[in-house]
Design an enzyme around this catalytic site. Sequence first.
Site, PDB file in Angstrom:
ATOM      1  N   GLU A 171       8.287   3.315 -19.061  1.00  0.00           N
ATOM      2  CA  GLU A 171       8.528   2.602 -20.311  1.00  0.00           C
ATOM      3  C   GLU A 171       7.471   2.898 -21.357  1.00  0.00           C
ATOM      4  O   GLU A 171       6.310   3.157 -21.042  1.00  0.00           O
ATOM      5  CB  GLU A 171       8.578   1.101 -20.050  1.00  0.00           C
ATOM      6  N   CYS A 173       2.334   2.073 -26.894  1.00  0.00           N
ATOM      7  CA  CYS A 173       1.768   1.960 -25.535  1.00  0.00           C
ATOM      8  C   CYS A 173       2.481   2.982 -24.657  1.00  0.00           C
ATOM      9  O   CYS A 173       3.703   2.973 -24.522  1.00  0.00           O
ATOM     10  CB  CYS A 173       1.993   0.539 -25.025  1.00  0.00           C
ATOM     11  N   CYS A 188       1.891   3.807  -9.514  1.00  0.00           N
ATOM     12  CA  CYS A 188       0.430   3.872  -9.569  1.00  0.00           C
ATOM     13  C   CYS A 188      -0.133   3.741  -8.160  1.00  0.00           C
ATOM     14  O   CYS A 188       0.371   2.965  -7.351  1.00  0.00           O
ATOM     15  CB  CYS A 188      -0.119   2.747 -10.444  1.00  0.00           C
ATOM     16  N   CYS A 242      -3.613  -2.515  -7.452  1.00  0.00           N
ATOM     17  CA  CYS A 242      -4.190  -3.810  -7.817  1.00  0.00           C
ATOM     18  C   CYS A 242      -3.238  -4.921  -7.363  1.00  0.00           C
ATOM     19  O   CYS A 242      -2.024  -4.813  -7.568  1.00  0.00           O
ATOM     20  CB  CYS A 242      -4.404  -3.895  -9.322  1.00  0.00           C
ATOM     21  N   CYS A 287      -0.672  -6.575  -9.775  1.00  0.00           N
ATOM     22  CA  CYS A 287       0.139  -5.669 -10.575  1.00  0.00           C
ATOM     23  C   CYS A 287       1.355  -5.208  -9.793  1.00  0.00           C
ATOM     24  O   CYS A 287       1.233  -4.661  -8.700  1.00  0.00           O
ATOM     25  CB  CYS A 287      -0.702  -4.457 -10.985  1.00  0.00           C
ATOM     26  N   CYS A 328       3.159  -8.681 -22.663  1.00  0.00           N
ATOM     27  CA  CYS A 328       2.201  -8.305 -21.637  1.00  0.00           C
ATOM     28  C   CYS A 328       2.620  -8.903 -20.301  1.00  0.00           C
ATOM     29  O   CYS A 328       2.899 -10.091 -20.218  1.00  0.00           O
ATOM     30  CB  CYS A 328       0.827  -8.812 -22.016  1.00  0.00           C
TER      31      CYS A 328
HETATM   32  S1  SF4 Z   1      -3.258  -2.552 -12.971  1.00  0.00           S
HETATM   33 FE1  SF4 Z   1      -3.980  -1.324 -11.220  1.00  0.00          FE
HETATM   34  S2  SF4 Z   1      -2.117  -0.871 -10.009  1.00  0.00           S
HETATM   35 FE2  SF4 Z   1      -1.444  -1.596 -12.052  1.00  0.00          FE
HETATM   36  S3  SF4 Z   1      -1.089   0.269 -13.268  1.00  0.00           S
HETATM   37 FE3  SF4 Z   1      -3.215  -0.425 -13.688  1.00  0.00          FE
HETATM   38  S4  SF4 Z   1      -4.504   0.660 -12.155  1.00  0.00           S
HETATM   39 FE4  SF4 Z   1      -2.381   0.816 -11.484  1.00  0.00          FE
END
Ligand code: SF4
Length: 382
Positions: free
Chosen positions: A91, A104, A111, A115, A118, A347
Site C-alpha cells: 500500500e 508514504c 517484514c 515487532c 505490528c 495510522c
Molecule cells: S514495525 Fe517492525 S515488523 Fe512492522 S514493518 Fe516496521 S520493522 Fe517491520
Amino acid sequence: MLVNLLDFDLEHLSDYCESLGEKRFRATQLFRWIHQRGAQNFDQMTDLAKSFRVQLESHCTISPLKVLSRQNSKDGTIKWLFDVGAGDAIETVFIPEEDRGTLCISSQAGCAVGCVFCSTGHQGFSRNLSTGEILAQLWFAEHTLRAELDRPERIISNIVMMGMGEPLQNYSALAPALKTMLSDHAYGISRRRLTVSTSGVVPMIERLGRDAPVALAVSLHAPNDALRDRLVPLNKKYPLAELRSACVEYLSVAPRDFITLEYCMLEGVNDSLDHARELVQWLRPNPSERRVGLPAKINLIPFNPFPASGLVCSSNETVKAFSQALLSAGIVTTVRKTRGDDIDAACGQLAGEVLDRTNVQTRMTKQKVIPLHTHKLVESLL
Ligand code: SF4
C-alpha cells in the site's frame, strides 16, 4: 527480458545508455522524461534521436505497478493497493495538507523484523521490493495526481519511507530510489522532507549517512533493552546503546538537527511514568557527550489493536501523562494525528494484503496486515 528503467538512478541510467552506445548525457534527458514528465512511451520523447528511441523500445520498459484498488478519504487522503505479484500487495498513501503533499511508501512485501505490535511483523516476510517497485509508487502517485488535479507543478513535496517493511533491510534497492527522489532531474525532494524510518538496523544507518543523508526516524517503542528485546526483536542484535551511538553519529550528516523517535503506546507494557523517565534518561548526555545527549523529537503513537497482538492501546489519560512527563523534561513530544480514518488509512489501520507466510503451502489465503511503520504518519515528522 526487458530492462525496467525505473530501476536506475541517474548514474546507473548513464552507464546503461553508454552500454547502448549513447552519450552519457542522454540519460539526463531520458531520466527527466520518465520522472519529471511521467512518460511511459518512448515515442513521446521527441528530443531523443529516433534511432535511440527504437533501441529503448526494443530493450526497455517503464514498468508501473498494477493498481488493485484505490480509496479516497473525506479528508483528501488517498490509499492505493498495488499488486506486486505472487499474491503479494503493498500500500501507498497520499496525505494532502495545505502546504504540502506527503507520500508514504512501502519498501518490502511483509517484514522480517517481527515487532510484536505490528501485524506486518506477524505475517512474516515475503520479499524485498526492487528499486523500480519502490519508485513506481512515487512515479504513479505524482503523475496520476498531477493529471487529475490538472496541475503542472509538483504535487508530492514530502516522502516518508514508512509503509510496509524495514527499508534499511532492503538497502541496495532503497539507496538508488532515494537518490532518484532527491535528484533535481527527477522529483527534487529536499533531504529534510524525505524521511527513512527504521527499527534500528545500526550498520545501515551509518551507510545511509554516507550515501544519502536524509531525515531519520527510529521506531523506538521502549526505553530499555529488556523491554525492547521483547517488542522489537532486532534489538537483540543492535541494542539501545549501539542504536543511540548510531543516531548521534548520524546527526553530524543529517539534514535536521534531531532524530524522530516513534513510540507506540501499549497499555501496561511501555506506558508508565517510569518508562517516560527512563526514556528521558536515555536521551540525556552520557559522560562522553557532556553537552547535547541525543537531540530527539518523540512521536507518541496510540496503538491500533489487532487480534493476534494481544495488546491494547494506552488510555488517553495515560498518553497525556506520558507526553506531559516528556514535555516537562524539555523534550519535544507530539501525539500522532489521524488521517484517512474512513478508508482505514489512518495510522495503524493501513491494511495491505499479503499471503499468510505461516501457511503458504496449503492455501493462498490473503490476510489483512497492518504495516506499523505507517503508524508514523505524524504531522510533526513531515
Ligand atoms: S514495525 Fe517492525 S515488523 Fe512492522 S514493518 Fe516496521 S520493522 Fe517491520
